[in-house]
Design a protein around this motif. Structure first.
Motif, short mmCIF file in Angstrom:
data_model
loop_
_atom_site.label_atom_id
_atom_site.label_comp_id
_atom_site.label_asym_id
_atom_site.label_seq_id
_atom_site.Cartn_x
_atom_site.Cartn_y
_atom_site.Cartn_z
N ALA A 376 15.95 -6.37 1.88
CA ALA A 376 16.46 -5.07 1.43
C ALA A 376 15.69 -3.92 2.10
CB ALA A 376 16.33 -4.95 -0.09
N TRP A 377 14.44 -4.21 2.45
CA TRP A 377 13.56 -3.19 3.04
C TRP A 377 13.74 -3.09 4.56
CZ3 TRP A 377 9.39 -5.54 5.95
CH2 TRP A 377 8.41 -4.66 6.44
N LEU A 378 14.11 -4.19 5.22
CA LEU A 378 14.21 -4.25 6.68
C LEU A 378 15.16 -3.20 7.25
CD1 LEU A 378 14.60 -8.00 7.71
CD2 LEU A 378 12.95 -6.36 8.65
N PRO A 379 14.69 -2.36 8.14
CA PRO A 379 15.62 -1.43 8.79
C PRO A 379 16.58 -2.20 9.70
CG PRO A 379 13.32 -0.77 9.11
CD PRO A 379 13.30 -2.15 8.55
N GLU A 380 17.79 -1.71 9.83
CA GLU A 380 18.82 -2.42 10.58
C GLU A 380 18.47 -2.61 12.06
OE1 GLU A 380 23.09 -1.40 11.01
OE2 GLU A 380 23.09 -1.65 8.83
N ASN A 381 17.72 -1.66 12.61
CA ASN A 381 17.43 -1.73 14.05
C ASN A 381 16.09 -2.41 14.35
OD1 ASN A 381 15.84 0.26 12.95
ND2 ASN A 381 16.01 1.66 14.69
N ALA A 382 15.50 -3.05 13.34
CA ALA A 382 14.18 -3.66 13.53
C ALA A 382 14.25 -4.88 14.44
CB ALA A 382 13.60 -4.08 12.18
N VAL A 383 13.16 -5.11 15.19
CA VAL A 383 12.98 -6.40 15.84
C VAL A 383 12.33 -7.29 14.79
CG1 VAL A 383 11.90 -7.67 17.74
CG2 VAL A 383 12.57 -5.27 18.07
N ILE A 384 12.93 -8.46 14.54
CA ILE A 384 12.44 -9.35 13.49
C ILE A 384 11.82 -10.59 14.12
CG2 ILE A 384 13.04 -10.64 11.40
CD1 ILE A 384 15.55 -8.85 11.20
N ILE A 385 10.56 -10.81 13.81
CA ILE A 385 9.84 -11.96 14.36
C ILE A 385 9.54 -12.91 13.20
CG2 ILE A 385 7.67 -12.64 15.50
CD1 ILE A 385 7.88 -9.63 16.70
N GLY A 386 9.67 -14.19 13.43
CA GLY A 386 9.40 -15.14 12.36
C GLY A 386 8.65 -16.36 12.88
N GLU A 387 7.69 -16.81 12.12
CA GLU A 387 7.00 -18.07 12.47
C GLU A 387 6.46 -18.69 11.18
OE1 GLU A 387 3.52 -17.62 14.89
OE2 GLU A 387 2.85 -15.83 13.85
N GLY A 388 6.22 -19.98 11.26
CA GLY A 388 5.84 -20.73 10.05
C GLY A 388 6.96 -21.71 9.76
N ALA A 389 6.72 -22.64 8.88
CA ALA A 389 7.75 -23.65 8.62
C ALA A 389 8.82 -23.08 7.69
CB ALA A 389 7.10 -24.91 8.03
N ASP A 393 12.17 -20.80 8.56
CA ASP A 393 13.50 -21.37 8.32
C ASP A 393 14.26 -20.62 7.24
OD1 ASP A 393 12.92 -23.20 10.24
OD2 ASP A 393 12.43 -24.82 8.86
N ILE A 394 13.58 -20.30 6.15
CA ILE A 394 14.25 -19.56 5.08
C ILE A 394 14.48 -18.12 5.52
CG2 ILE A 394 14.09 -18.81 2.68
CD1 ILE A 394 12.38 -21.37 2.16
N GLY A 395 13.48 -17.57 6.22
CA GLY A 395 13.60 -16.19 6.71
C GLY A 395 14.81 -16.01 7.62
N ARG A 396 15.07 -17.03 8.42
CA ARG A 396 16.20 -16.96 9.34
C ARG A 396 17.51 -16.78 8.57
NH1 ARG A 396 15.64 -22.16 11.93
NH2 ARG A 396 14.14 -21.29 13.37
N THR A 397 17.60 -17.42 7.41
CA THR A 397 18.85 -17.32 6.66
C THR A 397 18.87 -16.06 5.78
OG1 THR A 397 18.02 -18.51 4.71
CG2 THR A 397 18.95 -19.85 6.47
N GLN A 398 17.71 -15.52 5.44
CA GLN A 398 17.66 -14.41 4.49
C GLN A 398 17.50 -13.03 5.15
OE1 GLN A 398 18.20 -15.19 1.04
NE2 GLN A 398 18.71 -17.04 2.20
N MET A 399 17.10 -13.00 6.41
CA MET A 399 16.95 -11.71 7.10
C MET A 399 18.04 -11.59 8.16
SD MET A 399 12.82 -11.32 7.54
CE MET A 399 12.60 -12.79 8.54
N PRO A 400 19.04 -10.78 7.89
CA PRO A 400 20.17 -10.69 8.83
C PRO A 400 19.81 -9.91 10.10
CG PRO A 400 20.51 -9.20 6.98
CD PRO A 400 19.24 -9.94 6.70
N ASN A 401 20.43 -10.32 11.21
CA ASN A 401 20.32 -9.57 12.46
C ASN A 401 21.69 -8.95 12.76
OD1 ASN A 401 18.10 -11.88 13.03
ND2 ASN A 401 17.66 -10.04 14.18
N ARG A 402 21.67 -7.67 13.03
CA ARG A 402 22.94 -6.97 13.28
C ARG A 402 23.24 -6.86 14.76
NH1 ARG A 402 23.78 -4.89 8.10
NH2 ARG A 402 25.95 -5.16 8.68
N ASN A 403 22.19 -6.95 15.61
CA ASN A 403 22.39 -6.75 17.05
C ASN A 403 21.60 -7.75 17.87
OD1 ASN A 403 24.18 -4.32 17.41
ND2 ASN A 403 22.65 -3.47 16.01
#
Ligand code: ADP
Ligand code: MG
Length: 551
Positions: A376-389, A393-403
């Motif tokens: 809910a906090w993530l700005p739409e134009n953010a670059v989103i980086i994820g690591e960890g198990a 994996d859960i972050g990938r499904t819960q943090m949407p990418n618009r572009n």
């Protein structure tokens, strides 16, 4: 007559070839190259470990379309940089590793940090070579840049001995090289384009898988036009996310397993049927699945599952061809099929299953509750980086990418520790975008010292650590008189204080009700910030998994 040395010529050649960023650690003998790079206007970021620098270089390469450079000292520096070469090779991302080397006249003598660097780099590289004459530096840089971005992108290596770095020649003796043009965009045979569309038309349960090859080829306009025109359901690969908007109604992301298992024709676009896609094989895929495959590398075609139609070419060019061919067809995939209905039903069931975890406000919290506030906090134009198990994996499904090209993670090689390097690269390439990295507590440990780098360079990245006190989870309490189990890390470790130690801002959250305010304060802070979120040590993907390793 004016003289030029190897360091300056190296910097000028990189600049000529459109290399804008260099990440590294200076020391013998590469210091002069970093200084020369700064002088010619290449942004140099001094980092704390060559691994992170090499990860940063390839992320900059993927984000800009020209390879990032990584500068490392001889011997151990090159060995640390191999981590990045391997990761770049597996992800098909462009970078150039430049390794200092002991002077050529000491070869074989046991010189300081002497190592067979070209040989150890070569297995991870498309091109690896030692520079043996100062006047040929432009030649080698051109080779390295061209190899890194033409065809399937990847890593390259240049070995720069001390005497070449310091060697001086008359400027007119330099062998100039041509500037590498952007990669040519190869098209597929028209016949294959028609065959591909015929195969898709004949499908009952079609699925398009969009991979990061499409991100790299900047094919988002073409892919979006193709999906809108054909109305085909699609699945994004982990870093193919955003080429199509994740929130698009045709995304099957929330019913991934079902869609993969049941699809009868899959159009693989710049993605591979490797471990991430369960090799395209049963039981995760339909045994009779027919594959239409688009890839720039002919040798990638039919890997693990024979392709019925091969579209060898550049993603942007070939999907453009498909769109053109569709102009003379009436067909599109209808909305009211049992396939759409089954995917919708499965998505709803999956959403229902995780809802209780999203709504669970108990302390310490779980992944889904944390991601509720984070997304809910993530700005739409953010670059989103994820690591960890689970974090990734859960972050990938819960943090949407618009572009497109706004999602970076452990990728094809499953590398933990890429987070900080990717943060640094994203922050210098996209100073106008928020950079958000969500790491597990184990993952942040691999490169946590780069917090000093982001503070020193005033890169206002926002890091969230989902801290479950272990690799895949910790334990409720440390055993009193026994050594800690292998997977266990310090319970409630204060990674936020590390960030504060270097001048950034840190937040420590135990109760999820405080999370959103901390995230907002982190975003409002004009500098790097880290939000350390204490998670239940046994938080997992499914509610019933709670407690699976608490004993
Ligand atoms: P993902 O992890 O998203 O599935 P992979 O890295 O496994 O992606 O696969 C990406 C594929 O894209 C590779 O096989 C690579 O050869 C291909 N590729 C790279 N550049 C292009 C391009 N310009 N056009 C089409 N395909 C490309
Ligand atoms: Mg953990």
């Amino acid at each position: 007559m004016s003289k030029i040395n190897g360091a300056t010529l190296m910097a000028q050649s990189l600049k000529q070839q459109g290399v804008q960023y260099m990440f590294g650690i200076v020391g013998f003998p590469v210091g002069p190259i970093a200084e020369a790079a700064q002088k010619v206007g290449i942004r140099y970021i001094g980092m704390r470990n060559e691994q992170s620098a090499s990860y940063a270089a390839q992320a900059a390469g993927y984000l800009t379309g020209r390879p990032g450079a990584c500068l490392v000292v001889s011997g151990p520096g090159v060995v640390h940089g191999l981590a990045g070469l391997a990761n770049a090779q597996q992800n098909c991302w462009p970078m150039i590793l430049i390794g200092g080397a002991s002077a050529t006249h000491q070869n074989g003598m046991g010189a300081f940090q002497e190592e067979r660097q070209v040989q150890i780099a070569a297995p991870f590289c498309k091109f690896a070579h030692a520079v043996e004459h100062v006047h040929r530096i432009p030649f080698y840089v051109e080779m390295a840049v061209r190899n890194s971005i033409y065809g399937r992108p990847g890593a390259t290596y240049l070995d720069m001995p001390d005497d070449i770095i310091l060697g001086e020649i008359d400027e007119e003796k330099v062998h100039a090289a041509a500037t590498v043009a952007d990669p040519p965009r190869m098209q597929a045979m028209q016949e294959d384009v028609d065959k591909a569309l015929n195969a898709l038309e004949s499908a009952e349960r079609p699925l398009v898988i969009v991979g990061k090859g499409m991100g790299w080829s900047r094919a988002e306009d073409e892919v979006r036009a193709f999906i809108e025109r054909t109305q085909l359901p699609f699945l994004a690969s982990p870093m193919g996310k955003g080429v199509m908007d994740d929130s698009h109604p045709l995304s099957v992301g929330a019913a991934r397993s079902h869609a993969l298992q049941e699809a009868d024709v899959i159009f693989l676009m710049g993605a591979r049927l490797n471990w991430i896609m369960h090799f395209g094989l049963p039981p995760r895929f339909n045994k009779k699945v027919r594959i239409v495959q688009l890839d720039i590398a002919p040798e990638a075609i039919s890997q693990n599952v024979p392709a019925e139609v091969a579209l060898v070419g550049d993603g942007k060019a070939v999907v453009g061809q498909l769109n053109k061919a569709l102009e003379s067809r009436q067909w599109f995939y209808p909305k009211d099929t049992p396939w759409h209905a089954a995917i919708a039903q499965k998505s709803a069931a999956n959403a229902k299953q995780i809802q209780p975890m999203i709504d669970d406000n108990s302390t310490p919290t779980n992944y889904y509750r944390a991601f509720k506030d984070i997304s809910a906090w993530l700005p739409e134009n953010a670059v989103i980086i994820g690591e960890g198990a689970n974090t990734m994996d859960i972050g990938r499904t819960q943090m949407p990418n618009r572009n497109a090209r706004l999602r970076l993670d452990a990728g094809s090689y499953g590398t933990m520790g890429i987070g900080m390097g990717f943060c640094v690269a994203a922050a210098v390439v996209h100073p106008d975008r928020p950079i958000v990295s969500v790491s597990g507590d184990s993952a942040i440990g691999f490169s946590g010292m780069e917090m000093e780098t982001v503070c020193r360079h005033r890169l206002p990245v926002k890091i969230v650590v989902l801290n479950n006190g272990g690799i895949g989870g910790g334990i409720a309490e440390f055993p009193k008189n026994e050594p800690p189990p292998p997977r266990v890390l310090t319970i409630g470790a204060r990674y936020d204080k590390m960030m504060e130690a270097f001048g950034g801002k840190g937040f420590y959250i135990e109760d999820p009700k405080d999370l959103r305010a901390a995230l907002d304060a982190a975003m409002a802070f004009d500098g790097p910030a880290l939000v350390n979120v204490r998670l239940h040590h046994a938080a997992g993907r499914k509610p019933q998994q709670f407690g699976w390793h608490t004993s």
